[in-house]
Design a protein around this motif. Structure first.
Motif, PDB file in Angstrom:
ATOM      1  N   HIS A 103       0.837  -1.196   0.000  1.00 51.56           N
ATOM      2  CA  HIS A 103       0.000   0.000   0.000  1.00 51.56           C
ATOM      3  C   HIS A 103       0.874   1.248   0.000  1.00 51.56           C
ATOM      4  O   HIS A 103       2.067   1.184   0.261  1.00 51.56           O
ATOM      5  N   LEU A 104       0.238   2.369  -0.281  1.00 51.66           N
ATOM      6  CA  LEU A 104       0.846   3.678  -0.089  1.00 51.66           C
ATOM      7  C   LEU A 104       0.338   4.209   1.241  1.00 51.66           C
ATOM      8  O   LEU A 104      -0.727   3.791   1.703  1.00 51.66           O
ATOM      9  N   ALA A 105       1.047   5.143   1.838  1.00 52.27           N
ATOM     10  CA  ALA A 105       0.585   5.767   3.078  1.00 52.27           C
ATOM     11  C   ALA A 105       0.698   7.281   2.951  1.00 52.27           C
ATOM     12  O   ALA A 105       1.677   7.794   2.407  1.00 52.27           O
ATOM     13  N   PHE A 106      -0.327   7.950   3.425  1.00 44.76           N
ATOM     14  CA  PHE A 106      -0.359   9.409   3.463  1.00 44.76           C
ATOM     15  C   PHE A 106      -0.633   9.828   4.888  1.00 44.76           C
ATOM     16  O   PHE A 106      -1.498   9.258   5.556  1.00 44.76           O
ATOM     17  N   ASP A 107       0.088  10.863   5.352  1.00 49.99           N
ATOM     18  CA  ASP A 107      -0.293  11.434   6.634  1.00 49.99           C
ATOM     19  C   ASP A 107      -1.166  12.656   6.369  1.00 49.99           C
ATOM     20  O   ASP A 107      -1.159  13.224   5.267  1.00 49.99           O
ATOM     21  N   VAL A 108      -1.955  13.002   7.376  1.00 51.26           N
ATOM     22  CA  VAL A 108      -2.907  14.098   7.213  1.00 51.26           C
ATOM     23  C   VAL A 108      -2.924  14.926   8.498  1.00 51.26           C
ATOM     24  O   VAL A 108      -2.765  14.389   9.597  1.00 51.26           O
ATOM     25  N   ASP A 109      -3.094  16.236   8.354  1.00 47.59           N
ATOM     26  CA  ASP A 109      -3.068  17.127   9.505  1.00 47.59           C
ATOM     27  C   ASP A 109      -4.402  17.170  10.253  1.00 47.59           C
ATOM     28  O   ASP A 109      -4.450  17.631  11.393  1.00 47.59           O
ATOM     29  N   ASP A 110      -5.491  16.708   9.638  1.00 48.41           N
ATOM     30  CA  ASP A 110      -6.801  16.694  10.299  1.00 48.41           C
ATOM     31  C   ASP A 110      -7.446  15.335  10.060  1.00 48.41           C
ATOM     32  O   ASP A 110      -8.197  15.143   9.096  1.00 48.41           O
ATOM     33  N   MET A 111      -7.132  14.402  10.938  1.00 50.30           N
ATOM     34  CA  MET A 111      -7.587  13.016  10.782  1.00 50.30           C
ATOM     35  C   MET A 111      -9.118  12.919  10.793  1.00 50.30           C
ATOM     36  O   MET A 111      -9.692  12.170  10.011  1.00 50.30           O
ATOM     37  N   LYS A 112      -9.757  13.670  11.657  1.00 52.39           N
ATOM     38  CA  LYS A 112     -11.220  13.618  11.766  1.00 52.39           C
ATOM     39  C   LYS A 112     -11.875  14.078  10.456  1.00 52.39           C
ATOM     40  O   LYS A 112     -12.772  13.416   9.940  1.00 52.39           O
ATOM     41  N   ALA A 113     -11.427  15.189   9.922  1.00 50.02           N
ATOM     42  CA  ALA A 113     -11.998  15.706   8.670  1.00 50.02           C
ATOM     43  C   ALA A 113     -11.722  14.746   7.515  1.00 50.02           C
ATOM     44  O   ALA A 113     -12.592  14.527   6.660  1.00 50.02           O
ATOM     45  N   ALA A 114     -10.518  14.174   7.485  1.00 47.65           N
ATOM     46  CA  ALA A 114     -10.182  13.220   6.420  1.00 47.65           C
ATOM     47  C   ALA A 114     -11.090  12.000   6.499  1.00 47.65           C
ATOM     48  O   ALA A 114     -11.624  11.545   5.481  1.00 47.65           O
ATOM     49  N   HIS A 115     -11.275  11.480   7.708  1.00 44.72           N
ATOM     50  CA  HIS A 115     -12.128  10.301   7.892  1.00 44.72           C
ATOM     51  C   HIS A 115     -13.555  10.607   7.450  1.00 44.72           C
ATOM     52  O   HIS A 115     -14.187   9.791   6.760  1.00 44.72           O
TER      53      HIS A 115
END
Length: 123
Positions: A75-87
């Protein structure tokens, strides 16, 4: 001698659909494209605008059947600064395929079934 990451490749059946997915789900933009002179394939390079690393999407004209992704253990992995909004965004898109609340991560899948891990920025 120094090596650095340049890109990863996913082969896709519908290039336009895949590009649209990656733009909507992850904010990636097409940074380059190569079309074979005979029309047999197209390479589209997508970037995040922040790093050099790109995702190469390969479309093969003669490919009609879905790709065999095996057990999909890569898989690829991305980090995100706003996990709740991304989810919330990915849930609304219907693309979440696996969640691990204990680790605070989840995975989405693209139109061809490739998995992308979403992790908090500070992980």
């Amino acid at each position: 001698m120094k090596f650095s990451f340049n890109h990863n490749n996913f082969n896709v059946l519908d290039l336009k659909k895949s590009i649209a997915f990656y733009e909507e789900a992850l904010g990636l933009k097409v940074t380059g494209e190569y079309k074979a002179p005979d029309g047999s394939f197209i390479l589209a390079y997508l970037g995040d605008g922040a790093t050099k690393h790109r995702l190469e999407l390969t479309w093969l004209r003669d490919r009609k059947e879905p790709y065999n992704l095996g057990d999909n253990e890569f898989h690829l992995a991305f980090d995100v600064d706003d996990m709740k909004a991304a989810h919330e965004k990915h849930k609304a898109m219907g693309c979440i395929c696996f969640e691990n609340p204990a680790m605070g991560i989840y995975f989405i899948n693209d139109p061809d079934g490739y998995w992308i891990e979403i992790i908090p920025e500070d992980m």
